[in-house]
Design a protein around this motif. Structure first.
Motif, mmCIF file in Angstrom:
data_model
loop_
_atom_site.group_PDB
_atom_site.id
_atom_site.type_symbol
_atom_site.label_atom_id
_atom_site.label_comp_id
_atom_site.label_asym_id
_atom_site.label_seq_id
_atom_site.Cartn_x
_atom_site.Cartn_y
_atom_site.Cartn_z
ATOM 1 N N HIS A 46 19.628 -26.327 42.368
ATOM 2 C CA HIS A 46 19.737 -26.009 43.773
ATOM 3 C C HIS A 46 20.918 -24.919 44.106
ATOM 4 O O HIS A 46 21.628 -24.924 43.266
ATOM 5 C CB HIS A 46 20.062 -27.393 44.492
ATOM 6 C CG HIS A 46 18.753 -28.163 44.651
ATOM 7 N ND1 HIS A 46 18.240 -28.737 43.520
ATOM 8 C CD2 HIS A 46 18.066 -28.591 45.723
ATOM 9 C CE1 HIS A 46 17.306 -29.549 43.868
ATOM 10 N NE2 HIS A 46 16.911 -29.563 45.268
ATOM 11 N N VAL A 47 20.748 -24.474 45.179
ATOM 12 C CA VAL A 47 21.634 -23.387 45.726
ATOM 13 C C VAL A 47 22.042 -23.696 47.009
ATOM 14 O O VAL A 47 21.197 -24.352 47.705
ATOM 15 C CB VAL A 47 21.230 -22.008 45.441
ATOM 16 C CG1 VAL A 47 21.143 -21.627 43.965
ATOM 17 C CG2 VAL A 47 19.851 -21.945 46.064
ATOM 18 N N LEU A 48 22.985 -22.962 47.625
ATOM 19 C CA LEU A 48 23.260 -23.249 49.175
ATOM 20 C C LEU A 48 22.639 -21.728 49.715
ATOM 21 O O LEU A 48 23.068 -20.367 49.136
ATOM 22 C CB LEU A 48 24.742 -23.379 49.281
ATOM 23 C CG LEU A 48 25.493 -24.441 48.884
ATOM 24 C CD1 LEU A 48 26.917 -24.515 49.122
ATOM 25 C CD2 LEU A 48 24.700 -25.545 49.658
ATOM 26 N N HIS A 49 22.059 -21.587 50.668
ATOM 27 C CA HIS A 49 21.173 -20.546 50.949
ATOM 28 C C HIS A 49 21.950 -20.327 52.479
ATOM 29 O O HIS A 49 21.902 -21.261 53.353
ATOM 30 C CB HIS A 49 19.620 -20.800 51.325
ATOM 31 C CG HIS A 49 19.125 -19.375 51.588
ATOM 32 N ND1 HIS A 49 17.823 -19.257 52.175
ATOM 33 C CD2 HIS A 49 19.294 -18.380 51.325
ATOM 34 C CE1 HIS A 49 17.420 -18.159 52.173
ATOM 35 N NE2 HIS A 49 18.425 -17.421 51.753
ATOM 36 N N ILE A 50 22.667 -19.033 52.601
ATOM 37 C CA ILE A 50 23.664 -18.908 53.538
ATOM 38 C C ILE A 50 23.035 -17.795 54.623
ATOM 39 O O ILE A 50 22.596 -16.745 53.722
ATOM 40 C CB ILE A 50 25.100 -18.620 52.870
ATOM 41 C CG1 ILE A 50 25.586 -19.735 52.291
ATOM 42 C CG2 ILE A 50 25.872 -18.187 54.123
ATOM 43 C CD1 ILE A 50 26.868 -19.490 51.742
ATOM 44 N N LEU A 51 23.181 -18.070 55.608
ATOM 45 C CA LEU A 51 22.939 -16.836 56.760
ATOM 46 C C LEU A 51 24.216 -16.299 57.354
ATOM 47 O O LEU A 51 24.861 -17.513 57.891
ATOM 48 C CB LEU A 51 21.788 -17.442 57.792
ATOM 49 C CG LEU A 51 21.729 -16.165 58.888
ATOM 50 C CD1 LEU A 51 21.039 -15.031 58.406
ATOM 51 C CD2 LEU A 51 20.650 -16.875 59.906
ATOM 52 N N THR A 52 24.686 -15.406 57.082
ATOM 53 C CA THR A 52 25.988 -14.807 57.670
ATOM 54 C C THR A 52 25.834 -14.416 59.092
ATOM 55 O O THR A 52 24.719 -14.269 59.775
ATOM 56 C CB THR A 52 26.557 -13.831 56.836
ATOM 57 O OG1 THR A 52 25.898 -12.596 56.962
ATOM 58 C CG2 THR A 52 26.736 -14.097 55.462
ATOM 59 N N ASP A 53 26.982 -14.503 59.624
ATOM 60 C CA ASP A 53 26.917 -13.975 61.215
ATOM 61 C C ASP A 53 26.535 -12.771 61.408
ATOM 62 O O ASP A 53 25.918 -12.296 62.428
ATOM 63 C CB ASP A 53 28.625 -14.089 61.956
ATOM 64 C CG ASP A 53 28.898 -15.465 62.017
ATOM 65 O OD1 ASP A 53 27.893 -16.277 62.406
ATOM 66 O OD2 ASP A 53 29.928 -15.757 62.175
ATOM 67 N N ASP A 54 26.411 -11.589 60.316
ATOM 68 C CA ASP A 54 26.196 -10.278 60.475
ATOM 69 C C ASP A 54 24.357 -10.406 60.089
ATOM 70 O O ASP A 54 24.138 -9.330 59.882
ATOM 71 C CB ASP A 54 26.858 -9.271 59.836
ATOM 72 C CG ASP A 54 27.012 -9.785 58.705
ATOM 73 O OD1 ASP A 54 26.712 -10.564 57.770
ATOM 74 O OD2 ASP A 54 27.720 -8.700 57.770
ATOM 75 N N GLY A 55 23.776 -11.046 59.727
ATOM 76 C CA GLY A 55 22.428 -11.329 59.387
ATOM 77 C C GLY A 55 22.050 -11.298 57.881
ATOM 78 O O GLY A 55 21.002 -11.158 57.589
ATOM 79 N N GLN A 56 23.073 -11.267 57.030
ATOM 80 C CA GLN A 56 22.804 -11.227 55.741
ATOM 81 C C GLN A 56 22.307 -12.646 55.127
ATOM 82 O O GLN A 56 22.936 -13.644 55.481
ATOM 83 C CB GLN A 56 24.039 -10.795 54.877
ATOM 84 C CG GLN A 56 24.391 -9.426 55.123
ATOM 85 C CD GLN A 56 25.389 -9.048 54.314
ATOM 86 O OE1 GLN A 56 25.189 -8.319 52.838
ATOM 87 N NE2 GLN A 56 26.798 -9.266 54.662
ATOM 88 N N LYS A 57 21.149 -12.914 54.128
ATOM 89 C CA LYS A 57 20.926 -13.879 53.648
ATOM 90 C C LYS A 57 21.421 -13.905 52.379
ATOM 91 O O LYS A 57 21.145 -12.935 51.340
ATOM 92 C CB LYS A 57 19.624 -13.976 53.496
ATOM 93 C CG LYS A 57 18.991 -14.131 54.984
ATOM 94 C CD LYS A 57 17.496 -14.197 54.949
ATOM 95 C CE LYS A 57 16.674 -14.304 56.290
ATOM 96 N NZ LYS A 57 15.249 -14.427 56.289
#
Length: 466
Positions: free
Chosen positions: A253-264
């Protein structure tokens, strides 16, 4: 004596409306007074009819009695309410003690012993506990339950979460503290998700906003949201959301992150590796460096079946560079391996499909397999627990969908039944070896200790307040 004509009026009310009952004997139609004429002295003799008056008196008497009863009930009710309020207000409020684990942004102070439990003030009713997460762990050969809870003495639950550590042997909370920085959604709720990345380290995500690292061995819970991408300044622009998931081509498993500037971003917390979620990621992940490759042999068990029927209990020996904890079998029918009697996949009873990550990678090897109980029938079976010495299964007693389940410990070498527990006696959601027996988890707040022969020694219900 000469008679004179006079108007006869009712001597009681003065009404001239009357009815002659008999000669010279009348009844007033207004007040029902009876009277008669005495011709000798021209006196009017009156007989009063008190029937209606008595009825009125009885009516008003009953009405007054009802008013008195109602007022008395109201007074008694007010007194009872006042006494109840005084009783509940006299209970101590539940303030968190200073000597607890304090969870702050990227820092944790740990105290493993607490003299009192934080509790919330009650106004009425029984205190209830809602478990958002619980984990049964063994530390220094002692069983503990680690939990994230919130409490309520009514609906809804309190919007405050606590990190708790419960000692099953002493049957008391040994550590508890409020969790800071938990963000609620627009409905005032928190959705908790978790994944055990290792045996001792678990990541928890609260409403896709806050990430916590749970160290099960040291009993610490740390807010790591802001530090996840601290080594990747090109991505560390603030976290809009984060989710625990899997990525194509990735192991585990991984952590799927959406940053404040829209990067995945895909972030691997154990390796501290971050990749942009795009087409280049799937090429990069092939060269992903492992911390270490496990080359030892492991044993696993799985129920293979042919389209939901004819279940077979299969014992596998395998080598997986990801280690035993990450290995799973997805067996459902006769698979793609050789079934014509050649090679190591031959089995007199049948052959089975097995799934290994990157099954074409030579580092993943199926060393051997066997049908452990070829002559036995199973009905809707499941593997409850296995290790190198123990196998515990769950199966219905018959093919009937209404039949009860049995929990059985089997000999891992020959499949013989060592002991059986009925679902009428206990429910097993999780099981952990302890001394010569086991600790059984029935639910987040119900556990049991059983002996090596399957005898139930003690059933345990967590008490979340003193």
């Amino acid at each position: 004596m000469a008679k004179q004509i006079k108007i006869i009026k009712c001597p009681n009310c003065g009404s001239i409306q009357k009815t002659e009952i008999k000669p010279d004997h009348y009844r007033c139609e207004n007040c029902h007074t009876e009277y008669f004429l005495d011709s000798d002295d021209i006196n009017v003799n009156v007989t009063y009819d008190n029937k209606q008056t008595n009825l009125d008196n009885e009516y008003f008497g009953d009405f007054k009695l009802k008013i008195i009863v109602i007022l008395g009930c109201i007074v008694v009710g007010c007194v009872c309410v006042g006494l109840l309020n005084m009783f509940f207000k006299s209970k101590p409020s539940y303030d968190a003690p200073a000597a607890t684990t304090q969870i702050q942004q990227n820092q944790t102070t740990t105290t493993k012993s607490v003299s009192a439990n934080p509790q919330i003030a009650q106004s009425s009713g029984t205190l209830r506990v809602n478990y958002n997460f619980c984990s049964l762990v063994l530390v220094d050969n002692k069983p503990f339950v680690i939990g994230i809870i919130n409490r309520s003495n009514g609906l809804p639950y309190e919007q405050k979460y606590y990190f708790t550590v419960y000692d099953l042997l002493s049957e008391k909370i040994v550590q508890e503290s409020p969790i800071a920085n938990v963000k609620f959604d627009k409905f005032g709720k928190v959705n908790w998700t978790s994944y055990d990345f290792t045996k001792d380290k678990t990541y928890l995500v609260a409403s896709k906003r806050t990430v916590f690292l749970l160290d099960k061995r040291n009993f610490t819970l740390t807010d790591v949201t802001s530090s996840l991408l601290q080594n990747y300044p090109q991505f560390n622009k603030g976290i809009a959301s984060v989710n625990i998931t899997t990525a194509q081509g990735a192991v585990g498993h991984v952590l799927h992150i959406l940053t404040d500037d829209g990067q995945k971003i895909y972030y691997f917390p154990l390796q501290d590796k971050a990749f942009v979620d795009n087409n280049d990621f799937y090429m990069t992940i092939k060269d992903f460096e492992r911390s270490a490759d496990d080359t030892s042999k492991h044993t696993a068990f799985s129920f293979a079946n042919n389209y939901g029927e004819d279940f077979k209990l299969i014992k596998f020996t395998f080598i997986s560079p990801d280690g035993k904890s990450h290995y799973t079998f997805t067996s459902a029918k006769v698979g793609n391996q050789n079934t014509d009697g050649s090679g190591k996949f031959t089995d007199a009873a049948n052959a089975y499909n097995y799934s290994l990550p990157y099954y074409d990678n030579p580092k993943y090897q199926l060393v051997s397999h066997q049908n452990l109980t070829p002559d036995r029938l199973y009905f809707n079976p499941e593997i409850i627990y296995f290790d190198d010495n123990t196998l515990i299964i769950k199966t219905r007693t018959s093919a009937s969908p209404d039949s009860n389940y049995n929990y059985q410990r089997l000999d891992i070498n020959n499949g013989k039944v060592i002991w059986t527990l009925s679902s009428d006696d206990i429910t097993i959601k999780e099981i952990m070896p302890f001394n010569d027996g086991f600790i059984i988890k029935q639910s987040c707040d119900k556990y049991a200790q059983i002996a090596s022969d399957g005898t139930i020694i003690k059933k345990l219900t967590l008490v979340n307040e003193k």
